[in-house]
Write a protein that holds these residues in place. Structure first.
Motif, PDB file in Angstrom:
ATOM      1  N   ASP A 176      44.448  33.461   2.780  1.00 64.85           N
ATOM      2  CA  ASP A 176      44.247  32.577   1.638  1.00 64.85           C
ATOM      3  C   ASP A 176      42.859  31.971   1.550  1.00 64.85           C
ATOM      4  O   ASP A 176      42.435  31.559   0.470  1.00 64.85           O
ATOM      5  N   PHE A 177      42.153  31.864   2.676  1.00 64.72           N
ATOM      6  CA  PHE A 177      40.795  31.329   2.640  1.00 64.72           C
ATOM      7  C   PHE A 177      39.991  31.943   3.773  1.00 64.72           C
ATOM      8  O   PHE A 177      40.533  32.471   4.750  1.00 64.72           O
ATOM      9  N   ALA A 178      38.685  31.895   3.625  1.00 60.92           N
ATOM     10  CA  ALA A 178      37.776  32.379   4.658  1.00 60.92           C
ATOM     11  C   ALA A 178      36.872  31.243   5.098  1.00 60.92           C
ATOM     12  O   ALA A 178      36.421  30.435   4.275  1.00 60.92           O
ATOM     13  N   ARG A 179      36.614  31.180   6.394  1.00 57.18           N
ATOM     14  CA  ARG A 179      35.590  30.268   6.909  1.00 57.18           C
ATOM     15  C   ARG A 179      34.236  30.978   6.814  1.00 57.18           C
ATOM     16  O   ARG A 179      34.119  32.133   7.202  1.00 57.18           O
ATOM     17  N   SER A 180      33.209  30.270   6.334  1.00 52.59           N
ATOM     18  CA  SER A 180      31.891  30.898   6.205  1.00 52.59           C
ATOM     19  C   SER A 180      30.790  29.918   6.591  1.00 52.59           C
ATOM     20  O   SER A 180      30.774  28.769   6.133  1.00 52.59           O
ATOM     21  N   SER A 181      29.859  30.393   7.425  1.00 52.25           N
ATOM     22  CA  SER A 181      28.700  29.586   7.792  1.00 52.25           C
ATOM     23  C   SER A 181      27.473  29.963   6.976  1.00 52.25           C
ATOM     24  O   SER A 181      26.377  29.482   7.246  1.00 52.25           O
ATOM     25  N   SER A 182      27.644  30.811   5.985  1.00 58.23           N
ATOM     26  CA  SER A 182      26.565  31.122   5.048  1.00 58.23           C
ATOM     27  C   SER A 182      27.105  30.991   3.635  1.00 58.23           C
ATOM     28  O   SER A 182      28.314  31.050   3.406  1.00 58.23           O
ATOM     29  N   GLY A 183      26.199  30.811   2.685  1.00 63.22           N
ATOM     30  CA  GLY A 183      26.594  30.542   1.315  1.00 63.22           C
ATOM     31  C   GLY A 183      26.948  31.783   0.525  1.00 63.22           C
ATOM     32  O   GLY A 183      26.990  32.900   1.060  1.00 63.22           O
ATOM     33  N   GLN A 239      26.500  39.316  16.239  1.00 62.30           N
ATOM     34  CA  GLN A 239      27.133  40.569  15.862  1.00 62.30           C
ATOM     35  C   GLN A 239      27.119  40.762  14.357  1.00 62.30           C
ATOM     36  O   GLN A 239      27.045  39.808  13.579  1.00 62.30           O
ATOM     37  N   SER A 240      27.198  42.010  13.929  1.00 61.72           N
ATOM     38  CA  SER A 240      27.287  42.332  12.514  1.00 61.72           C
ATOM     39  C   SER A 240      28.508  41.655  11.902  1.00 61.72           C
ATOM     40  O   SER A 240      29.579  41.608  12.510  1.00 61.72           O
ATOM     41  N   GLY A 241      28.345  41.116  10.691  1.00 60.67           N
ATOM     42  CA  GLY A 241      29.428  40.398  10.029  1.00 60.67           C
ATOM     43  C   GLY A 241      29.360  38.898  10.229  1.00 60.67           C
ATOM     44  O   GLY A 241      30.089  38.153   9.579  1.00 60.67           O
ATOM     45  N   SER A 242      28.479  38.447  11.116  1.00 57.65           N
ATOM     46  CA  SER A 242      28.338  37.025  11.402  1.00 57.65           C
ATOM     47  C   SER A 242      27.569  36.321  10.293  1.00 57.65           C
ATOM     48  O   SER A 242      26.515  36.787   9.860  1.00 57.65           O
ATOM     49  N   GLY A 243      28.070  35.158   9.869  1.00 52.64           N
ATOM     50  CA  GLY A 243      27.345  34.350   8.900  1.00 52.64           C
ATOM     51  C   GLY A 243      26.060  33.797   9.478  1.00 52.64           C
ATOM     52  O   GLY A 243      25.053  33.654   8.770  1.00 52.64           O
ATOM     53  N   THR A 244      26.077  33.465  10.772  1.00 51.70           N
ATOM     54  CA  THR A 244      24.861  32.973  11.416  1.00 51.70           C
ATOM     55  C   THR A 244      23.802  34.067  11.468  1.00 51.70           C
ATOM     56  O   THR A 244      22.603  33.796  11.309  1.00 51.70           O
ATOM     57  N   ARG A 245      24.218  35.288  11.700  1.00 56.09           N
ATOM     58  CA  ARG A 245      23.268  36.413  11.668  1.00 56.09           C
ATOM     59  C   ARG A 245      22.588  36.486  10.293  1.00 56.09           C
ATOM     60  O   ARG A 245      21.355  36.554  10.204  1.00 56.09           O
ATOM     61  N   SER A 246      23.393  36.467   9.225  1.00 62.07           N
ATOM     62  CA  SER A 246      22.839  36.545   7.873  1.00 62.07           C
ATOM     63  C   SER A 246      21.916  35.364   7.591  1.00 62.07           C
ATOM     64  O   SER A 246      20.816  35.537   7.030  1.00 62.07           O
ATOM     65  N   ALA A 305      17.750  35.523   7.084  1.00 57.64           N
ATOM     66  CA  ALA A 305      17.168  35.010   5.845  1.00 57.64           C
ATOM     67  C   ALA A 305      16.111  33.955   6.142  1.00 57.64           C
ATOM     68  O   ALA A 305      15.041  33.926   5.508  1.00 57.64           O
ATOM     69  N   GLN A 306      16.382  33.074   7.103  1.00 52.48           N
ATOM     70  CA  GLN A 306      15.407  32.049   7.466  1.00 52.48           C
ATOM     71  C   GLN A 306      14.138  32.655   8.050  1.00 52.48           C
ATOM     72  O   GLN A 306      13.040  32.133   7.863  1.00 52.48           O
ATOM     73  N   MET A 307      14.289  33.757   8.764  1.00 56.83           N
ATOM     74  CA  MET A 307      13.135  34.417   9.359  1.00 56.83           C
ATOM     75  C   MET A 307      12.407  35.319   8.361  1.00 56.83           C
ATOM     76  O   MET A 307      11.327  35.835   8.655  1.00 56.83           O
ATOM     77  N   GLY A 308      12.984  35.537   7.170  1.00 56.27           N
ATOM     78  CA  GLY A 308      12.367  36.404   6.190  1.00 56.27           C
ATOM     79  C   GLY A 308      12.571  37.873   6.477  1.00 56.27           C
ATOM     80  O   GLY A 308      11.706  38.699   6.168  1.00 56.27           O
ATOM     81  N   ILE A 309      13.720  38.237   7.049  1.00 56.46           N
ATOM     82  CA  ILE A 309      13.997  39.611   7.462  1.00 56.46           C
ATOM     83  C   ILE A 309      15.040  40.227   6.543  1.00 56.46           C
ATOM     84  O   ILE A 309      16.102  39.634   6.308  1.00 56.46           O
ATOM     85  N   GLY A 310      14.742  41.422   6.043  1.00 56.20           N
ATOM     86  CA  GLY A 310      15.714  42.194   5.284  1.00 56.20           C
ATOM     87  C   GLY A 310      16.399  43.190   6.191  1.00 56.20           C
ATOM     88  O   GLY A 310      17.460  42.928   6.750  1.00 56.20           O
ATOM     89  N   THR A 311      15.777  44.335   6.379  1.00 58.43           N
ATOM     90  CA  THR A 311      16.290  45.337   7.313  1.00 58.43           C
ATOM     91  C   THR A 311      16.003  44.893   8.746  1.00 58.43           C
ATOM     92  O   THR A 311      14.881  44.512   9.081  1.00 58.43           O
TER      93      THR A 311
END
Length: 415
Positions: free
Chosen positions: A130-137, A228-235, A239-245
């Protein structure tokens, strides 16, 4: 078996017990991990907010919403099967992105069903999450999106490593970050993560592209980890570091000296890097990783401590040259105090639900769901618990207030 202890502790309520009785809440069978909950509204996803959501549930008492940890709370294994509700099975979502995918799948969104997250072997049935926890917007953000990210607390992310004593004696204490010129900032942290450049800190030259000495120019290796992949903190961190790939000098697996054939060489082929878990740093004295300050404080306060000796660092503001500490206490001499809400790398954390279900006048509006997650609701009413788990409180000075439901935080217009 029925997990009565976690049922009593981790189900949310906000003046809605009577509605629960009227609806005839049926206690289901808990999943394979004995610390997991059972409830009517079910959520999963972010490692960052799993503990504070559990704490809020404890503080509010018996109710109707439950939150499943990102990894099995007994074995700490990712992607095992769970039973989020009676007659429901699913692969446990590990991280914000996977939680959002799971809740979209549960709403029978074709785009999400066609794109399972890595390691997902069993997608949830209709209505099981019913809901997801997310650390990114919200991403992709859309003012008309089907899903809304509801903020409930403030977090910040610092760098952590293995060290003992005063961290100012360690070279990484001079790491700088430029918060005013994203994504092109020239802080040493950005030069390392984004550009893979050698930088000098406390008189030592560090090289993020060098696995082990000898390094070019006599530099010292520094191993840059991301979750790990899928982590909101990773995303968020990328983004804060200015990294795409993601470049080759960033690693989401642990450092190892015994990689697979054909070569027995040094590489990053060990266990997956779980966010806010110091295990990877415990085994690598040359490693640094992003670490939620709120999670670090909550773990220090005795909540699911998995720091394994990881310590935080201050950052130097590359624009003003001012040192900004992660904690409000006598840091770095003593790691006391709460989250410094003025730290340079800050973010809000969210719970993600269908916008129409928390918006009055919509055909599927659910006033009970709104009373849990919305403004003045059950979660926002537990400020002291949120703070005890290390998070900052949202108020008029933050981008949003707790429980705000606004179009700028909606996502997935095509769902």
């Amino acid at each position: 078996m029925i997990n009565t202890k976690r049922l009593a502790q981790r189900l949310l309520v906000g003046g809605i017990a009577a509605a629960t009785v009227a609806a005839g809440l049926v206690v289901g069978v808990a999943g394979p991990a004995s610390a997991d909950p059972v409830g009517t509204y079910v959520g999963a996803g972010s490692d960052t907010t799993q503990d504070v959501l559990n704490g809020v549930a404890d503080a509010i008492g018996l109710g109707i919403v439950s939150s499943w940890d990102a990894v099995d709370p007994v074995t700490h294994t990712a992607h095992l099967g769970i039973n989020p509700k009676r007659n429901c099975t699913a692969t446990r979502p590990n991280g914000s992105g996977e939680g959002v995918t799971a809740v979209r799948q549960s709403a029978n969104v074709a785009a999400a069903i066609g794109n399972p997250f890595a390691g997902e072997t069993d997608q949830p049935e209709l209505g099981c999450v019913d809901f997801a926890r997310s650390s990114s917007g919200p991403n992709p953000q859309s003012n008309t999106g089907r899903w809304v990210f509801i903020p409930f607390a403030l977090d910040a992310v610092a760098v952590a490593s293995q060290h003992t004593g005063d961290p100012t004696a360690v070279g990484y204490s001079q790491l700088s970050f430029d918060p005013t010129n994203l994504p092109t900032g020239a802080g040493t942290l950005q030069k390392l993560y984004r550009d893979g450049l050698q930088v000098t800190l406390n008189g030592t030259l560090y090289d993020p592209r060098c696995l082990q000495a000898p390094c070019t120019g006599g530099a010292t290796p520094i191993h840059l980890y991301i979750p790990q992949s899928g982590s909101g903190t990773r995303s968020f961190w990328l983004a804060q570091m200015g990294i795409g790939t993601v470049p080759a000098w960033l690693h989401d697996r642990a450092f190892s000296t015994s990689c697979a054939a054909p070569f027995n060489t040094v590489d990053f082929c060990g266990a997956s890097v779980e966010e806010h878990d110091g295990t990877v740093l415990q085994g690598d004295a040359q490693g640094i990783a992003p670490f939620s300050i709120s999670q670090w404080v909550g773990q220090r306060n005795g909540h699911n401590d998995r720091r394994h000796g990881a310590h935080l660092y201050s950052l130097v503001n590359a624009t003003t040259s001012a040192t900004v500490n992660p904690l409000t206490g006598n840091f770095p001499t003593v790691e006391t105090g709460a989250l410094n809400t003025n730290f340079l790398i800050r973010r809000e954390v969210f719970n993600v639900v269908e916008w129409s279900k928390v918006t009055s006048g919509q055909p599927n509006f659910d006033p009970t769901l709104l009373s849990v997650f919305g403004p003045g609701g059950a979660i926002c009413g537990k400020a002291s618990t949120i703070a005890n788990f290390g998070f900052g409180l949202l108020n008029a000075t933050t981008p949003h207030t707790c429980g705000a439901i606004v179009d700028s935080l909606r996502a997935f217009a095509t769902d």
